[in-house]
Each structure stands twice: as structure tokens, then as C-alpha cells.
Motif scaffolding. Structure first.
Motif, PDB file in Angstrom:
ATOM      1  N   SER A  25       0.815  -1.219   0.000  1.00 26.18           N
ATOM      2  CA  SER A  25       0.000   0.000   0.000  1.00 26.18           C
ATOM      3  C   SER A  25       0.848   1.269   0.000  1.00 26.18           C
ATOM      4  O   SER A  25       0.422   2.302  -0.523  1.00 26.18           O
ATOM      5  CB  SER A  25      -0.929   0.007   1.226  1.00 26.18           C
ATOM      6  N   SER A  26       2.049   1.185   0.563  1.00 21.35           N
ATOM      7  CA  SER A  26       2.887   2.388   0.620  1.00 21.35           C
ATOM      8  C   SER A  26       3.425   2.786  -0.745  1.00 21.35           C
ATOM      9  O   SER A  26       3.964   3.884  -0.920  1.00 21.35           O
ATOM     10  CB  SER A  26       4.062   2.170   1.582  1.00 21.35           C
ATOM     11  N   LYS A  28       1.696   3.338  -3.433  1.00 21.85           N
ATOM     12  CA  LYS A  28       0.782   4.206  -4.171  1.00 21.85           C
ATOM     13  C   LYS A  28       1.362   5.607  -4.296  1.00 21.85           C
ATOM     14  O   LYS A  28       1.771   6.224  -3.311  1.00 21.85           O
ATOM     15  CB  LYS A  28      -0.586   4.263  -3.489  1.00 21.85           C
ATOM     16  N   LYS A  30       4.124   6.514  -5.318  1.00 18.88           N
ATOM     17  CA  LYS A  30       5.580   6.611  -5.185  1.00 18.88           C
ATOM     18  C   LYS A  30       6.201   6.667  -6.575  1.00 18.88           C
ATOM     19  O   LYS A  30       5.700   6.072  -7.535  1.00 18.88           O
ATOM     20  CB  LYS A  30       6.148   5.405  -4.417  1.00 18.88           C
ATOM     21  N   ASP A 111      11.493   8.124  -5.180  1.00 22.81           N
ATOM     22  CA  ASP A 111      11.374   7.419  -3.905  1.00 22.81           C
ATOM     23  C   ASP A 111      12.120   6.092  -3.853  1.00 22.81           C
ATOM     24  O   ASP A 111      12.671   5.720  -2.815  1.00 22.81           O
ATOM     25  CB  ASP A 111       9.896   7.155  -3.590  1.00 22.81           C
ATOM     26  N   SER A 172       8.194  12.718   1.021  1.00 24.25           N
ATOM     27  CA  SER A 172       7.476  11.566   1.557  1.00 24.25           C
ATOM     28  C   SER A 172       7.917  11.322   3.000  1.00 24.25           C
ATOM     29  O   SER A 172       9.080  11.526   3.349  1.00 24.25           O
ATOM     30  CB  SER A 172       7.769  10.322   0.721  1.00 24.25           C
ATOM     31  N   ASP A 174       8.211   8.478   4.200  1.00 20.84           N
ATOM     32  CA  ASP A 174       8.978   7.230   4.162  1.00 20.84           C
ATOM     33  C   ASP A 174      10.394   7.488   3.655  1.00 20.84           C
ATOM     34  O   ASP A 174      10.577   8.280   2.718  1.00 20.84           O
ATOM     35  CB  ASP A 174       8.300   6.216   3.243  1.00 20.84           C
ATOM     36  N   ASP A 263       8.231  -1.976   0.506  1.00 22.35           N
ATOM     37  CA  ASP A 263       7.071  -1.640   1.326  1.00 22.35           C
ATOM     38  C   ASP A 263       7.359  -1.615   2.823  1.00 22.35           C
ATOM     39  O   ASP A 263       6.710  -0.876   3.567  1.00 22.35           O
ATOM     40  CB  ASP A 263       5.940  -2.640   1.039  1.00 22.35           C
ATOM     41  N   ASP A 264       8.313  -2.426   3.266  1.00 20.70           N
ATOM     42  CA  ASP A 264       8.600  -2.539   4.700  1.00 20.70           C
ATOM     43  C   ASP A 264       9.733  -1.581   5.077  1.00 20.70           C
ATOM     44  O   ASP A 264      10.905  -1.841   4.798  1.00 20.70           O
ATOM     45  CB  ASP A 264       8.978  -3.972   5.053  1.00 20.70           C
ATOM     46  N   LYS A 265       9.379  -0.495   5.726  1.00 18.75           N
ATOM     47  CA  LYS A 265      10.358   0.561   6.033  1.00 18.75           C
ATOM     48  C   LYS A 265      11.331   0.161   7.138  1.00 18.75           C
ATOM     49  O   LYS A 265      12.271   0.884   7.416  1.00 18.75           O
ATOM     50  CB  LYS A 265       9.617   1.838   6.432  1.00 18.75           C
TER      51      LYS A 265
END
Length: 319
Positions: A25-26, A28, A30, A111, A172, A174, A263-265
């Protein structure tokens, strides 16, 4: 140097954690740049990211394949563009990075970068290599694998360090990330493909070298080290693997790892082995014996008999 953006290196992950699915989901909106994205693993990763709503720039030297694949993804309503890119050219890669930034929804940020460009190269010793004489100079070896897989990757990493932290009007929350597609041959011996293997050792060395530098600057960097999987890059080599009964990997696992890293920060500084059976954290650090402990087990469980397979493949190649 300020460490205000410092991202600590994350801890060892279990096989279950490595293969755990993420929502994506993260991704989107980017902005993503993927080298070597006209086919193979780069293309598969591009599709997965675009389906999650990312704006993906496909960078590849193959203009025909790149444009065809881009049109195919655009027909699905995905946000993708293609730019012809020679990764061995600094100026060509600069143009690709700028195109990726301009393609982003905010028009001024990048990103995620996935460095997936690669070529197989030639064997170190050719089966029909003529003897040398003092009258006839030997031809220079083909250096394309080292140029693309080593120099091109170095350029991608350096430009990522610069452009991923470029000031943005809408930054962002992230941290940006760089994902290097290395290879498992950088962790084992494969004499039949010496130029490719040595170029991937250089890629692994680059990952090890920049990992703390990027962490200090707030950029996550992780590496994917796939076993041989079905791609145009290794189509002929795969036939030799099949002939001797050597296993191949699953390209879907590469996409799983690429999605996890994007996706996993919380994941930073890890190198994942992909296949032939599962995804493993290589523990390529001092604590993990620089990958040695995992690879010792890998030879016992995932790839038993590799020395025999390797020798048989070399024999089929006339080496």
C-alpha cells in the motif's frame, strides 16, 4: 556529518519473515526507477509496483522491448513510462533519473530505485580458443558483463545517493530506498561464468560498502541475490542447467523480496538469497560470518551437489 536521518541496519530475519507477504500500500503514488526493466526480473518488479499504484520509469537499452512492454502496461491503466538507457553511460543514467523525477505525481521526487540491469557475458575460457603465438596477438576479452553489472551498477548507486535525497516540495514521510539485484553467484563458485560471477562479486562488494554510507544519509539499501531463474538473460544457460538436472529458481520469489524491501520501512542493509526453494536472509555481515554460515547450509539443503552440477555444465560448454 549529521546523523539526523540515520537509519539503523536491521537484524537478521527468519525465512518466514523474508517470505511474508506485504500489502504494497505504501507504493501508491511513489516514484520508482527500475533499470533493466524491459524484460526479465526488472519487468516483473515494474509490473508488481505499478499494480500497487506506483509511477514507474522503465530504463533499458532495448528500445523495442521497452516501448512494447510500456504500451502493454499502460493499456492496463498503469502509470509507467519508458526511457532508453545505457547504464554504462553516466549521462544516459542521469537522463533516466531526471525522467523518473519528472514522472512522479509531485514532479520533483524519486522514492525508490531498483538496479536490475544485467548481462551474462562470455566464459573466461572459450571452447574454441586458439593458441597464442608471438606473431598473432590474442583478441581482448568481452568486458560487457563487468561494464554493465559493475560499472553500470556503480553509476546507479551513486546517482541514487544524490537524487533520492534531492529536496522536494512534498517530501514523503517514508525513507527512500535503493534495491540492488545482485546474484547468488556472488556467494559461491561458478567457473563456467567467470566474467558474470566476478561482476556480481563487485556488485556484492558495492552493497557492503555503501550500506553504512546510505544508512547515515537516511536511505535504505538492500540486496536481492537470486538463484538462476527463467529470464531472457540466461535462457541458453538454463538449458544446460536442465540438461544436468540442476534446479532453477522461482522469479515470483524475486518479486516477493522486491515488494518486501520497497514496502517494509523497517528493513535496511539486508541481502536476501532467492531460491531454488525459498527466500533466505544471507546474513551478509560480520555477525553472520559474512554470509558464510547461511551459504554452508544452503549447499547442504537448497543446492546439494552444486560442485558436480557446475563441473557438468562446464563440460557441456566445452571447458
Amino acid at each position: 556529518m549529521s546523523r539526523v536521518d540515520f537509519i539503523p541496519l536491521s537484524a537478521k530475519m527468519s525465512p518466514e519473515e523474508c517470505a511474508a507477504p506485504v500489502t504494497g500500500s505504501s507504493l501508491k503514488d511513489k516514484s520508482v526507477l527500475i533499470t533493466g526493466a524491459a524484460s526479465g526480473l526488472g519487468a516483473a518488479i515494474a509490473l508488481a509496483y505499478a499494480e500497487k499504484g506506483a509511477y514507474v520509469t522503465l530504463a533499458d537499452i532495448n528500445e523495442k522491448l521497452g516501448n512494447e512492454y510500456t504500451r502493454k502496461l499502460q493499456a492496463k491503466g498503469l502509470h509507467v513510462q519508458f526511457i532508453t538507457t545505457d547504464v554504462t553511460s553516466w549521462t544516459s543514467q542521469v537522463a533516466a533519473f531526471k525522467a523518473g523525477i519528472k514522472f512522479s505525481p509531485s514532479h520533483d521526487t524519486l522514492d525508490i530505485v531498483v538496479a536490475s540491469a544485467g548481462v551474462a557475458g562470455d566464459p573466461f575460457i572459450a571452447a574454441d580458443e586458439p593458441p597464442v603465438t608471438l606473431e598473432n596477438d590474442p583478441p581482448a576479452p568481452n568486458m560487457v558483463a563487468l561494464k554493465v553489472n559493475s560499472i553500470g551498477l556503480f553509476y546507479t548507486a551513486k546517482l541514487s545517493q544524490l537524487y533520492l535525497k534531492m529536496p522536494s516540495s512534498a517530501p514523503s514521510p517514508d525513507p527512500p530506498c535503493l534495491i540492488l539485484v545482485v546474484s547468488l553467484v556472488a556467494y559461491l563458485d561458478f567457473p563456467a561464468m567467470a566474467s558474470y560471477t566476478s561482476s556480481k562479486y563487485a556488485a556484492r562488494g558495492l552493497f557492503r560498502s555503501i550500506r553504512p554510507l546510505f544508512a547515515d544519509r537516511g536511505i535504505r539499501v538492500n540486496a536481492i541475490a537470486p538463484w538462476i531463474v527463467e529470464t531472457p538473460l540466461v535462457a541458453e544457460l538454463l538449458k544446460l542447467f536442465a540438461a544436468v538436472g540442476a534446479p532453477a529458481g522461482d522469479p515470483g520469489q524475486v518479486v516477493t523480496a522486491a515488494m518486501r524491501f520497497a514496502d517494509d520501512k523497517t528493513i535496511n542493509g539486508r541481502a536476501f538469497a532467492i531460491g531454488p526453494k525459498r527466500i533466505l536472509d544471507l546474513c551478509d555481515d560480520v555477525e553472520g560470518g559474512d554470509g558464510g554460515t547461511v551459504m554452508q547450509g544452503f549447499h547442504q539443503t537448497e543446492l546439494r551437489g552444486w560442485d558436480k552440477y557446475s563441473a557438468e555444465i562446464a563440460g557441456l560448454m566445452g571447458l
